[in-house]
Design a protein around this motif. Structure first.
Motif, PDB file in Angstrom:
ATOM      1  N   HIS A  14       3.174   5.957  -2.915  1.00  0.00           N
ATOM      2  CA  HIS A  14       4.316   6.764  -3.362  1.00  0.00           C
ATOM      3  C   HIS A  14       4.356   6.841  -4.884  1.00  0.00           C
ATOM      4  CE1 HIS A  14       6.328   7.765   0.372  1.00  0.00           C
ATOM      5  NE2 HIS A  14       6.041   6.569   0.816  1.00  0.00           N
ATOM      6  N   GLY A  15       3.869   5.790  -5.526  1.00  0.00           N
ATOM      7  CA  GLY A  15       3.845   5.818  -6.980  1.00  0.00           C
ATOM      8  C   GLY A  15       2.834   6.795  -7.538  1.00  0.00           C
ATOM      9  N   TYR A  16       1.759   7.075  -6.751  1.00  0.00           N
ATOM     10  CA  TYR A  16       0.702   7.943  -7.242  1.00  0.00           C
ATOM     11  C   TYR A  16       0.759   9.354  -6.661  1.00  0.00           C
ATOM     12  CZ  TYR A  16      -1.258   3.360  -8.362  1.00  0.00           C
ATOM     13  OH  TYR A  16      -1.446   2.091  -8.838  1.00  0.00           O
ATOM     14  N   ASN A  17       1.611   9.553  -5.654  1.00  0.00           N
ATOM     15  CA  ASN A  17       1.587  10.791  -4.894  1.00  0.00           C
ATOM     16  C   ASN A  17       2.948  11.464  -4.974  1.00  0.00           C
ATOM     17  OD1 ASN A  17       1.580  12.750  -2.817  1.00  0.00           O
ATOM     18  ND2 ASN A  17      -0.045  11.643  -1.744  1.00  0.00           N
ATOM     19  N   ASP A  18       3.053  12.484  -5.811  1.00  0.00           N
ATOM     20  CA  ASP A  18       4.332  13.158  -6.006  1.00  0.00           C
ATOM     21  C   ASP A  18       4.844  13.782  -4.717  1.00  0.00           C
ATOM     22  OD1 ASP A  18       4.401  12.465  -8.644  1.00  0.00           O
ATOM     23  OD2 ASP A  18       3.508  14.337  -9.361  1.00  0.00           O
ATOM     24  N   GLU A  19       3.944  14.291  -3.883  1.00  0.00           N
ATOM     25  CA  GLU A  19       4.367  14.945  -2.645  1.00  0.00           C
ATOM     26  C   GLU A  19       5.064  13.955  -1.730  1.00  0.00           C
ATOM     27  OE1 GLU A  19       2.454  17.364   1.177  1.00  0.00           O
ATOM     28  OE2 GLU A  19       1.285  17.097  -0.661  1.00  0.00           O
ATOM     29  N   LYS A  20       4.485  12.762  -1.576  1.00  0.00           N
ATOM     30  CA  LYS A  20       5.122  11.745  -0.747  1.00  0.00           C
ATOM     31  C   LYS A  20       6.442  11.296  -1.354  1.00  0.00           C
ATOM     32  CE  LYS A  20       1.225   9.692   1.719  1.00  0.00           C
ATOM     33  NZ  LYS A  20       0.576   8.421   2.094  1.00  0.00           N
ATOM     34  N   ASP A  55      13.930  10.141   0.853  1.00  0.00           N
ATOM     35  CA  ASP A  55      15.219   9.944   0.208  1.00  0.00           C
ATOM     36  C   ASP A  55      15.069   8.888  -0.885  1.00  0.00           C
ATOM     37  OD1 ASP A  55      17.963   8.524  -0.085  1.00  0.00           O
ATOM     38  OD2 ASP A  55      18.441  10.377   0.983  1.00  0.00           O
ATOM     39  N   PRO A  56      15.549   9.159  -2.101  1.00  0.00           N
ATOM     40  CA  PRO A  56      15.353   8.217  -3.211  1.00  0.00           C
ATOM     41  C   PRO A  56      15.881   6.819  -2.934  1.00  0.00           C
ATOM     42  CG  PRO A  56      16.164  10.321  -4.024  1.00  0.00           C
ATOM     43  CD  PRO A  56      16.235  10.392  -2.535  1.00  0.00           C
ATOM     44  N   SER A  57      16.965   6.702  -2.180  1.00  0.00           N
ATOM     45  CA  SER A  57      17.537   5.381  -1.921  1.00  0.00           C
ATOM     46  C   SER A  57      16.612   4.519  -1.073  1.00  0.00           C
ATOM     47  CB  SER A  57      18.903   5.513  -1.239  1.00  0.00           C
ATOM     48  OG  SER A  57      18.800   6.225  -0.018  1.00  0.00           O
ATOM     49  N   VAL A  58      15.828   5.139  -0.199  1.00  0.00           N
ATOM     50  CA  VAL A  58      14.884   4.382   0.631  1.00  0.00           C
ATOM     51  C   VAL A  58      13.795   3.776  -0.248  1.00  0.00           C
ATOM     52  CG1 VAL A  58      13.163   4.537   2.469  1.00  0.00           C
ATOM     53  CG2 VAL A  58      15.328   5.770   2.689  1.00  0.00           C
ATOM     54  N   LEU A  59      13.229   4.583  -1.116  1.00  0.00           N
ATOM     55  CA  LEU A  59      12.167   4.097  -1.994  1.00  0.00           C
ATOM     56  C   LEU A  59      12.698   3.066  -2.986  1.00  0.00           C
ATOM     57  CD1 LEU A  59       9.209   4.321  -2.772  1.00  0.00           C
ATOM     58  CD2 LEU A  59       9.800   6.237  -4.270  1.00  0.00           C
ATOM     59  N   GLN A  60      13.877   3.299  -3.523  1.00  0.00           N
ATOM     60  CA  GLN A  60      14.468   2.342  -4.463  1.00  0.00           C
ATOM     61  C   GLN A  60      14.713   0.999  -3.792  1.00  0.00           C
ATOM     62  OE1 GLN A  60      17.965   4.343  -5.858  1.00  0.00           O
ATOM     63  NE2 GLN A  60      16.828   5.929  -6.950  1.00  0.00           N
ATOM     64  N   LEU A  61      15.257   1.032  -2.575  1.00  0.00           N
ATOM     65  CA  LEU A  61      15.492  -0.218  -1.842  1.00  0.00           C
ATOM     66  C   LEU A  61      14.183  -0.961  -1.610  1.00  0.00           C
ATOM     67  CD1 LEU A  61      17.227  -2.206  -0.213  1.00  0.00           C
ATOM     68  CD2 LEU A  61      16.916  -0.701   1.775  1.00  0.00           C
ATOM     69  N   ALA A  62      13.134  -0.234  -1.252  1.00  0.00           N
ATOM     70  CA  ALA A  62      11.847  -0.882  -0.957  1.00  0.00           C
ATOM     71  C   ALA A  62      11.297  -1.599  -2.184  1.00  0.00           C
ATOM     72  CB  ALA A  62      10.848   0.157  -0.454  1.00  0.00           C
ATOM     73  N   VAL A  63      11.378  -0.961  -3.354  1.00  0.00           N
ATOM     74  CA  VAL A  63      10.848  -1.579  -4.574  1.00  0.00           C
ATOM     75  C   VAL A  63      11.667  -2.805  -4.957  1.00  0.00           C
ATOM     76  CG1 VAL A  63      10.427  -1.229  -7.041  1.00  0.00           C
ATOM     77  CG2 VAL A  63       9.871   0.581  -5.416  1.00  0.00           C
ATOM     78  N   VAL A  64      12.997  -2.667  -4.950  1.00  0.00           N
ATOM     79  CA  VAL A  64      13.863  -3.784  -5.320  1.00  0.00           C
ATOM     80  C   VAL A  64      13.683  -4.942  -4.344  1.00  0.00           C
ATOM     81  CG1 VAL A  64      16.274  -4.526  -5.489  1.00  0.00           C
ATOM     82  CG2 VAL A  64      15.563  -2.360  -6.513  1.00  0.00           C
ATOM     83  N   ASP A  65      13.651  -4.623  -3.075  1.00  0.00           N
ATOM     84  CA  ASP A  65      13.507  -5.667  -2.056  1.00  0.00           C
ATOM     85  C   ASP A  65      12.170  -6.379  -2.193  1.00  0.00           C
ATOM     86  OD1 ASP A  65      14.745  -6.729   0.625  1.00  0.00           O
ATOM     87  OD2 ASP A  65      12.638  -6.321   1.088  1.00  0.00           O
ATOM     88  N   PHE A  66      11.102  -5.627  -2.443  1.00  0.00           N
ATOM     89  CA  PHE A  66       9.785  -6.257  -2.588  1.00  0.00           C
ATOM     90  C   PHE A  66       9.804  -7.288  -3.704  1.00  0.00           C
ATOM     91  CE2 PHE A  66       5.618  -6.808  -4.372  1.00  0.00           C
ATOM     92  CZ  PHE A  66       4.820  -6.975  -3.260  1.00  0.00           C
ATOM     93  N   ASN A  67      10.369  -6.930  -4.838  1.00  0.00           N
ATOM     94  CA  ASN A  67      10.383  -7.848  -5.978  1.00  0.00           C
ATOM     95  C   ASN A  67      11.266  -9.061  -5.726  1.00  0.00           C
ATOM     96  OD1 ASN A  67       8.615  -6.216  -7.375  1.00  0.00           O
ATOM     97  ND2 ASN A  67      10.194  -5.231  -8.612  1.00  0.00           N
ATOM     98  N   ILE A 117       8.330   3.412 -10.430  1.00  0.00           N
ATOM     99  CA  ILE A 117       7.834   4.137  -9.264  1.00  0.00           C
ATOM    100  C   ILE A 117       8.925   5.052  -8.719  1.00  0.00           C
ATOM    101  CG2 ILE A 117       7.188   3.879  -6.825  1.00  0.00           C
ATOM    102  CD1 ILE A 117       5.613   1.436  -7.556  1.00  0.00           C
ATOM    103  N   CYS A 118      10.170   4.576  -8.841  1.00  0.00           N
ATOM    104  CA  CYS A 118      11.285   5.309  -8.251  1.00  0.00           C
ATOM    105  C   CYS A 118      11.820   6.403  -9.166  1.00  0.00           C
ATOM    106  CB  CYS A 118      12.428   4.338  -7.918  1.00  0.00           C
ATOM    107  SG  CYS A 118      11.922   2.980  -6.867  1.00  0.00           S
ATOM    108  N   TRP A 171       0.832  -1.203   0.000  1.00  0.00           N
ATOM    109  CA  TRP A 171       0.000   0.000   0.000  1.00  0.00           C
ATOM    110  C   TRP A 171       0.867   1.254   0.000  1.00  0.00           C
ATOM    111  CZ3 TRP A 171      -1.023   3.956   3.616  1.00  0.00           C
ATOM    112  CH2 TRP A 171      -2.138   4.748   3.309  1.00  0.00           C
ATOM    113  N   SER A 172       1.921   1.278   0.810  1.00  0.00           N
ATOM    114  CA  SER A 172       2.790   2.451   0.881  1.00  0.00           C
ATOM    115  C   SER A 172       3.494   2.698  -0.446  1.00  0.00           C
ATOM    116  CB  SER A 172       3.831   2.274   1.991  1.00  0.00           C
ATOM    117  OG  SER A 172       3.220   2.251   3.256  1.00  0.00           O
ATOM    118  N   LEU A 173       3.990   1.624  -1.051  1.00  0.00           N
ATOM    119  CA  LEU A 173       4.687   1.770  -2.323  1.00  0.00           C
ATOM    120  C   LEU A 173       3.741   2.258  -3.423  1.00  0.00           C
ATOM    121  CD1 LEU A 173       6.954  -1.372  -2.071  1.00  0.00           C
ATOM    122  CD2 LEU A 173       7.760   0.978  -2.339  1.00  0.00           C
ATOM    123  N   GLN A 174       2.520   1.742  -3.423  1.00  0.00           N
ATOM    124  CA  GLN A 174       1.542   2.210  -4.403  1.00  0.00           C
ATOM    125  C   GLN A 174       1.215   3.683  -4.189  1.00  0.00           C
ATOM    126  OE1 GLN A 174      -1.617  -0.612  -3.746  1.00  0.00           O
ATOM    127  NE2 GLN A 174      -0.851  -2.050  -5.282  1.00  0.00           N
TER     128      GLN A 174
END
Length: 566
Positions: A215-221, A226-238, A562-563, A210-213
Motif C-alpha cells: 500500500h505504501g508503494y501502490n497508489d491504486e491500492k 478507507d483511510p481509517s483502515v490503513l491508518q489503524l493497521a500502521v499504528v497497530d503494527f507499531n 504510508i498513510c 507485506w500488505s502495508l508495504q
C-alpha cells in the motif's frame, strides 16, 4: 568417571558448519524501551482507539453493498487488524451464511470466492455448491470474463480452504492457475508470490507487513481503501512491535543467563529466530506468556536437536533420555557430560517456571504434563539416533509416526495450550497422564506437527544428507525406489493434503465450539513453519530474505507517512 562410562565420546562427535548467530544479544538487551514504557500514553495509542471506533462503524454499516463489506473484512485480515473485530466479523459472516448471501452475488466470481474463503476460514459451513454458478454444463469451470484477474486470484485462494476429497476445488485451482499463467505478462510481479504461497498458508503478521508495504508503494491500492483502515493497521503494527520488542529484551536476558550459548558451542544459537516464530504463532498483545514460553522452549529445542542429531554419542543420548524421564536432581550428580547437565538443568527450570505460572493463574499442576512431553520428545529423538547409529532406514509409515513428535510441534503446542488456559484439554491431559501411555494430543496438533515435519524434511534434506544423516520423508520414499525429484514432489503433495485435513479439523472444532484460540495457535504454527522453510532452512542457515523478515517484524517500525496526511 565420565571417561570410564563414555570412553570413546570425543572420537564419535560429528562436525557441523553452522552459521554463527545473526543478532547481537548485548545490543538487543541495551535497546531503549522508552517507547514501550510510554506507549499507552502515546499519540499512536490514543489514535488507535479512535481509529478502531471509525473502522467498527465502517464494518457495521449495513447499507454497504455485500461485496464492499467482504472487501473491508478481507482488508482487515490482510493488514493484521482483524483480531480487534473478531466478534463483529464472525457475526456478519454468520448472517451472510444464514441468508445464503452468495445468491446475491450472481456471477461475481471474486466476491463469491472471497465469501467462500472467509466462511471456511472462520469455521462457518460453506458448501462448494457456492461456486457452481461458475461451471458449465459439463462441470468444468468457465470464465465469463477471460481477463478477470481479481476473480481468478480469489478462486485460487479459496481453493486452499478445501477439505479432503473435494476434487471440485482442486479443479478450481488448476483452472485459476491456468488463467493466471496466461495473463501473467500483464500482471504485477507480486502475483508470483501469491501463487507460490497462498493466503491460508501465510503467517498473518508477515502478511500484514507485506500488505502495508504494498500500500505504501501502490497508489491504486492506497486509494481503494478507507483511510481509517490503513491508518489503524500502521499504528497497530507499531504498537504491537513495541510490545514484542520489550518481550524480546527480557527473553534475551534469560537466554544469556542460561549460558547455553557458551556451554554448548557446537549447537545453533537461534534465540531471536525462535522469538520471531513465537511472535508469528501468537502475535496478539494479550498472549505475552504464550510467546515467552514458545520462545524459550523453542530455543532449548534447537540446542537439544543438535545434541541428539550431531554431538551426543549414542550412550550419552540414552543416559540423557533416562535423566529426562526421571526428572530429578539425581541426574545432575550422575556421569552425564557437563554439557548435558547444563541442558537438562535449563529444561527443568524453564518448564518448572512455566508450570508455576499456570498453577498461580488457574490452579492446575501441569508440570507432570511437561515432564511427560519432554521425555516423549527425547525418546523419539533417541529412536532417530538409533536408526542413525545402526544404519537403519525405517519405512515411511514408521518414520512419520515418530517424525510428527520429533518435529517438536507437540511439545511446543502443549506449552502454548497451557498458557492459553484451554481448560477442557488440560483436564483431559491431567486425567490421563498417569496411565503409562503416551500423551494423546488433539487431532489438529498432530496434523500441524506433521506439516512441520514434512516442511522441515523438504528444506533440510540436502544439508542433512551431506552431514551423513539418513532418515527423512524424502529418503524413506527414495528407499522404496522413488527418484529424489519424485520423492520431494510426493512430500510436497503430502503437505497440501495435510492442509486439507487441517481445514476440516478447524471446521469440526468450530461446530463443537471448542478451542478457537488454540486452533489459531496450531494453524499459525503450521503457517510459520511454511514461512521458515519456504526458501531453505530459515533456522539453521537463514538467507538474507529471512533475516530481513525478522528485522522488519521485530526491529523496524512502519513509516506513518504510508498513510499520507493525518
Amino acid at each position: 568417571m565420565y571417561a570410564d562410562r563414555f570412553p570413546s565420546a570425543e572420537l564419535q562427535r560429528r562436525p557441523a558448519d553452522y552459521q554463527l548467530k545473526t543478532w547481537d544479544y548485548d545490543s538487543i538487551c541495551s535497546m531503549q524501551q522508552q517507547a514501550q514504557q510510554d506507549h499507552e500514553h502515546s499519540k499512536e495509542s490514543s489514535l488507535q482507539s479512535s481509529l478502531k471506533q471509525k473502522v467498527r462503524r465502517l464494518l457495521l454499516e449495513e447499507e454497504e453493498e455485500l461485496a464492499t463489506r467482504l472487501i473491508i473484512m478481507d482488508q482487515l485480515q490482510s493488514l493484521g487488524v482483524a483480531y480487534h473485530f473478531e466478534e463483529e466479523i464472525r457475526n456478519i459472516l454468520m448472517s451472510m451464511h444464514v441468508h445464503d448471501a452468495h445468491h446475491q452475488l450472481k456471477h461475481d466470481l471474486s466476491s463469491t470466492a472471497l465469501l467462500f474463503r472467509m466462511l471456511r476460514g472462520y469455521g462457518i459451513s460453506a458448501s462448494t455448491d457456492m461456486l457452481s454458478a461458475f461451471r458449465d454444463e459439463n462441470g468444468d469451470f468457465k470464465a465469463a470474463n477471460p481477463k478477470d484477474i481479481d476473480g481468478f486470484v480469489a478462486l485460487h485462494e479459496a481453493s486452499y480452504l478445501a477439505f479432503p476429497g473435494e476434487a471440485m476445488l482442486d479443479e478450481a485451482r488448476a483452472f485459476a492457475v491456468k488463467k493466471l499463467e496466461q495473463l501473467m505478462p500483464s500482471m504485477f510481479i507480486s502475483m508470483e508470490r501469491q501463487i507460490d504461497l497462498p493466503l491460508q498458508w501465510r503467517v498473518p503478521r508477515l502478511q500484514a507487513i507485506w500488505s502495508l508495504q504494498q500500500h505504501g508503494y501502490n497508489d491504486e491500492k492506497h486509494l481503494s481503501m478507507d483511510p481509517s483502515v490503513l491508518q489503524l493497521a500502521v499504528v497497530d503494527f507499531n504498537l504491537v512491535q513495541a510490545v514484542h520488542g520489550a518481550e524480546l529484551v527480557e527473553v534475551t536476558k534469560w537466554w544469556k543467563e542460561t549460558g547455553l550459548g557458551v556451554k554448548l558451542p557446537f549447537a545453533r544459537d537461534r534465540l531471536v529466530e525462535c522469538f520471531f516464530c513465537a511472535a508469528c504463532i501468537a502475535p496478539e498483545p494479550p498472549l505475552a506468556s504464550c510467546r515467552e514460553v514458545l520462545a524459550k522452549v523453542g530455543s532449548l529445542i534447537v540446542h537439544l536437536d543438535d545434541v541428539y542429531d550431531l554431538y551426543g554419542t549414542f550412550d550419552e543420548l540414552a543416559a540423557f533420555t533416562d535423566a529426562v524421564g526421571s526428572w530429578d536432581d539425581d541426574a545432575l550428580s550422575t556421569a552425564l557430560p557437563e554439557y548435558m547437565k547444563a541442558m537438562y538443568s535449563v529444561i527443568r527450570s524453564t518448564s518448572t517456571e512455566a508450570a508455576d505460572r499456570v498453577t498461580k493463574g488457574k490452579g492446575y499442576d501441569v508440570l507432570p504434563l511437561y515432564k511427560k512431553a519432554w521425555h516423549e520428545l527425547c525418546k523419539a529423538f533417541l529412536i532417530e539416533a538409533k536408526w542413525q547409529h545402526e544404519g537403519q532406514m525405517p519405512c515411511l509409515e514408521e518414520y512419520l509416526e515418530n517424525g510428527w513428535v520429533t518435529s517438536t510441534g507437540p511439545l511446543l503446542l502443549l506449552h502454548a495450550f497451557t498458557m492459553l488456559q484451554q481448560q477442557e484439554q488440560i483436564d483431559s491431559w491431567l486425567r490421563n497422564h498417569d496411565d503409562g501411555n503416551d500423551m494423546v494430543y488433539p487431532k489438529l496438533v498432530e496434523l500441524c506437527s506433521m506439516i512441520f515435519r514434512l516442511c522441515n524434511d523438504c528444506a533440510t534434506y540436502e544439508a542433512e544428507s551431506e552431514r551423513g544423516e539418513e532418515a527423512s520423508a524424502i529418503t524413506c520414499r527414495m528407499g522404496c525406489g522413488a527418484s529424489k525429484e519424485d520423492a520431494r514432489a510426493a512430500v510436497v503433495d503430502a503437505i497440501a493434503e495435510t492442509w486439507k485435513k487441517v481445514n476440516r479439523e478447524v471446521a469440526l472444532s468450530s461446530i463443537t465450539g471448542t478451542g478457537s484460540a488454540a486452533n489459531r495457535v496450531c494453524v499459525n504454527l503450521a503457517r510459520t513453519i511454511q514461512c521458515i522453510y519456504q526458501d531453505g532452512d530459515g533456522i539453521t542457515s537463514p538467507k538474507d530474505s529471512r533475516k530481513r523478515l525478522v528485522k522488519d517484524m521485530l526491529f523496524t517500525p512502519l513509516d506513518l507517512d504510508i498513510c499520507g496526511a493525518w
